[in-house]
Scaffold this motif. Structure first.
Motif, PDB file in Angstrom:
ATOM      1  N   PRO A  87      74.345  43.239  27.063  1.00 49.99           N
ATOM      2  CA  PRO A  87      74.553  43.486  28.494  1.00 49.99           C
ATOM      3  C   PRO A  87      76.019  43.444  28.896  1.00 49.99           C
ATOM      4  N   MET A  88      76.884  42.866  28.021  1.00 50.79           N
ATOM      5  CA  MET A  88      78.270  42.663  28.414  1.00 50.79           C
ATOM      6  C   MET A  88      79.196  43.755  27.912  1.00 50.79           C
ATOM      7  N   HIS A  91      81.381  45.888  30.118  1.00 50.26           N
ATOM      8  CA  HIS A  91      82.394  45.273  30.968  1.00 50.26           C
ATOM      9  C   HIS A  91      83.736  45.103  30.263  1.00 50.26           C
ATOM     10  N   LEU A  94      87.324  41.064  27.851  1.00 50.68           N
ATOM     11  CA  LEU A  94      87.568  39.742  28.443  1.00 50.68           C
ATOM     12  C   LEU A  94      86.308  39.035  28.962  1.00 50.68           C
ATOM     13  N   PRO A  95      85.449  39.715  29.742  1.00 52.63           N
ATOM     14  CA  PRO A  95      84.237  39.011  30.190  1.00 52.63           C
ATOM     15  C   PRO A  95      83.386  38.506  29.030  1.00 52.63           C
ATOM     16  N   VAL A  97      84.560  37.568  26.114  1.00 51.97           N
ATOM     17  CA  VAL A  97      85.270  36.381  25.617  1.00 51.97           C
ATOM     18  C   VAL A  97      84.866  35.156  26.445  1.00 51.97           C
TER      19      VAL A  97
END
Lengths: 292, 348
Positions: A87-88, A91, A94-95, A97
């Motif tokens: 899901p990430m 984005h 960074l998010p 991380v």
């Protein structure tokens, strides 16, 4: 000289474990741009799967190891990819991380609150004996770790370079869009790398926990060692991560003995900074082009 | 109503209310509560600095905790040696500015994850120096009995006085950051974050601004440390381990990086919320970690971003309902008009 050999071999053994963790770390980065800040905790957790299985299911050591490996594949491989990474991805880096940093806090606290905050003794896979080699005393554990780690690395190498599946995985890592055009099921290949990572961390966990004892904070140093090994060796080469891990283990051990025990932890960090500034692609890596 | 929520007047009013709240708060709180709110402000200042480096200039840093530590040790050691606080305060900022400038050099060569690891390594190195160099830092025993300053005859020794002192300094530092963000510097930082190559070709000296972004963010971290030292009066190296740097990073992102108020909200979730959620006790960190993961999944722009999204959603709803109402009204107008037309026609 005998002391040197002793330090060197035990350094190699620790380094081999770092190498396994670093290889997994790097595979995830290559195929899915995941910088897994929870990689250290991933090594800490499987030992607790074993302890949990022994304590709650009441099984023996080896069945518990089997359960722990399956649990690692399911939780650290499948669930991690499906619930957190997938899901990430859209984005950016960074998010993800931040999310893995949160995951590392979560895993640490979960072990602390639901198992124990104390270091737990952990059974070694083979009985520990001291072998005498050229006057140096070498633990059978070290030899065993080196053998298993070499076996794992050779097996992985065989898989990646010697089979169709492995080459499909490499193609996925190098250029996902072209790989997709060529009919490679990219999604499945990425999933395989997550499963391989789960297997590698489980193996590392089983080998390192008898030495360090199983403790919820183990991940801090292991994670850092894996990052350093991956970067020193080269972020885009499997053999880079292996060389990096071995160098790191040996240097750490020798530095502790011959330079300063207090600054044992500092030497790898200085090595890291020097390598990044002098050769950002790593000792074995290829330079990556800068994109606009 | 929705326009009002994002308007300047509204933000101004919230700000004034917050300030009034923070000024009258000490008359209702026990010393422990005051310590906590002051702690929140110190963390918010450190996060403000990191936000400048990360949120505005786009340079990831995992070393902000180390700078708070350097600032705290600098102020602690100097005031213990009898140096007046204002001088120690300025020295902390200046020292961190210089070290931050040097730490910026790797950022000229490497980006993204490499930069993250360089700063992470730096953070751990600073921790090791704090722990091992006993002649300077007193090792694991840390510094004790750090005096609170006496400024122009105002003794800030009591909890309440020191609270007001922290509030004053925080407001001043926050104003400085706000000013930097709005100045051409701030715009250059944003240009650097959005597209460094384009910024360079437009004549922005990216080299200088990258170093500046690190130096400024770090010096604000140093100032936060200079406030932290007399606030807690006792600290040891563990207070400034990598955990603090990671926490500050989480604060900035969770609050909303690249927004002025983000760090304040982020710091509140780390410092204030655990105290209010005492029921959760030991499980707070687990819950917090899960919330961060969920937040990142659905709204990587943080709590501020989430708020903005909700407001814009509500506004859109309102606009569409207004539009439909308008359309209805227009429809009725038309009917009325045609009616009057026909009536007029009939009249002629």
């Amino acid at each position: 000289m005998a002391a040197f050999i002793q330090l060197f071999v035990s350094g190699l053994a620790t380094g081999a474990i770092y190498a396994l963790v670093a290889v997994g770390f790097m595979l995830l980065w290559q195929t899915s741009q995941t910088i897994n800040f929870a990689q250290g905790e991933f090594v800490m957790i499987p030992a607790f799967f074993v302890l949990w299985a022994i304590k709650i299911l009441g099984v023996g050591f080896w069945p518990a190891v089997g359960i722990a490996v399956i649990a690692s594949l399911l939780i650290l491989g499948l669930l991690f990819k499906r619930a957190i990474v997938d899901p990430m991805l859209k984005h950016g880096v960074l998010p993800l991380v931040i999310s893995t940093i949160a995951l590392s806090i979560f895993l640490k606290e979960a072990v602390k609150d639901f198992y124990s905050s104390q270091a737990q003794p952990f059974q070694a896979m083979i009985p520990s004996e001291d072998l005498n080699l050229f006057g140096a005393v070498i633990s059978s554990q070290s030899i065993f770790i080196l053998l298993i780690a070499s076996g794992a690395v050779l097996g992985l190498n065989k898989l990646l370079n010697g089979t169709r599946l492995g080459r499909a995985m490499q193609a996925t890592a190098q250029n996902p869009s072209v790989a997709r055009i060529l009919g490679i099921p990219v999604e499945r290949m990425i999933m395989y790398t997550f499963l391989i990572n789960a297997l590698l961390v489980a193996l590392a966990s089983l080998m390192i926990s008898p030495i360090y004892l199983a403790k919820f904070t183990n991940g801090d140093t292991l994670g850092l060692a894996a990052f350093i090994a991956a970067i020193v060796g080269g972020f885009n080469q499997v053999r880079g991560a292996i060389v990096g891990g071995l160098i790191l283990g040996v240097i750490e051990n020798l530095a502790a003995a011959y330079i300063s025990a207090q600054y044992r932890g500092a030497i790898p960090l200085i090595l890291l900074i020097v390598v990044i500034l002098w050769r950002p692609q790593g000792l074995m890596g290829r330079a990556e082009e800068r994109t606009v | 109503m929705m326009d009002f929520l994002t308007s300047r007047a509204f933000k101004g009013r919230v700000f004034v209310l917050l300030m009034v709240g923070l000024i009258v708060l000490p008359f209702f709180l026990r010393p422990f509560g005051l310590l906590l709110v002051a702690m929140w402000m110190v963390h918010a200042v450190a996060a403000l600095g990191l936000n400048l480096t990360l949120g505005y200039a786009g340079q990831i840093s995992m070393a902000q905790g180390a700078f708070v530590g350097i600032g705290a040790y600098c102020t602690g050691l100097m005031t213990l040696a009898g140096v007046p606080y204002p001088i120690a305060f300025l020295c902390s900022g200046a020292l961190c500015f210089a070290i931050g400038w040097i730490l910026g050099y790797p950022a000229l060569r490497v980006q993204h994850h490499y930069l993250a690891f360089v700063t992470l390594a730096f953070s751990t190195l600073v921790f090791l120096v704090m722990r091992n160099e006993e002649w300077l830092t007193n090792g694991i025993y840390g510094l004790t009995d750090i005096p609170r300053p006496i400024l122009f005859g105002w003794n800030t020794g009591k909890a309440q006085d020191f609270y007001f002192f922290t509030l004053l300094m925080t407001s001043m530092l926050a104003f400085c950051v706000w000013w930097i963000i709005r100045s051409p510097w701030g715009r250059a930082f944003i240009a650097l974050r959005e597209n460094p190559v384009r910024a360079l070709s437009l004549g922005v000296d990216t080299r200088r601004y990258t170093l500046m972004a690190f130096a400024m963010g770090s010096s604000i971290g140093g100032f936060a440390g200079a406030l932290y030292a007399p606030l807690v009066q006792f600290f040891e190296p563990n207070s400034f381990s990598l955990t603090l740097s990671l926490k500050l990073l989480l604060m900035v992102i969770v609050g909303g990086s690249g927004t002025f108020f983000g760090p304040f909200i982020g710091a509140a979730t780390e410092v204030l919320l655990p105290e209010w959620l005492r029921i959760a006790q030991g499980y707070y960190l687990i819950i917090y970690a899960m919330l961060v993961m969920v937040l990142m999944m659905f709204c990587p722009t943080g709590i501020i971003g989430l708020g903005e999204r909700i407001i814009s959603h509500l506004r859109q709803k309102k606009i569409s309902s207004e539009r439909s109402a308008q359309a209805q009204a227009m429809g009725q107008d038309k009917v009325a008009q045609t009616k009057s037309d026909t009536q007029g026609g009939a009249g002629q």
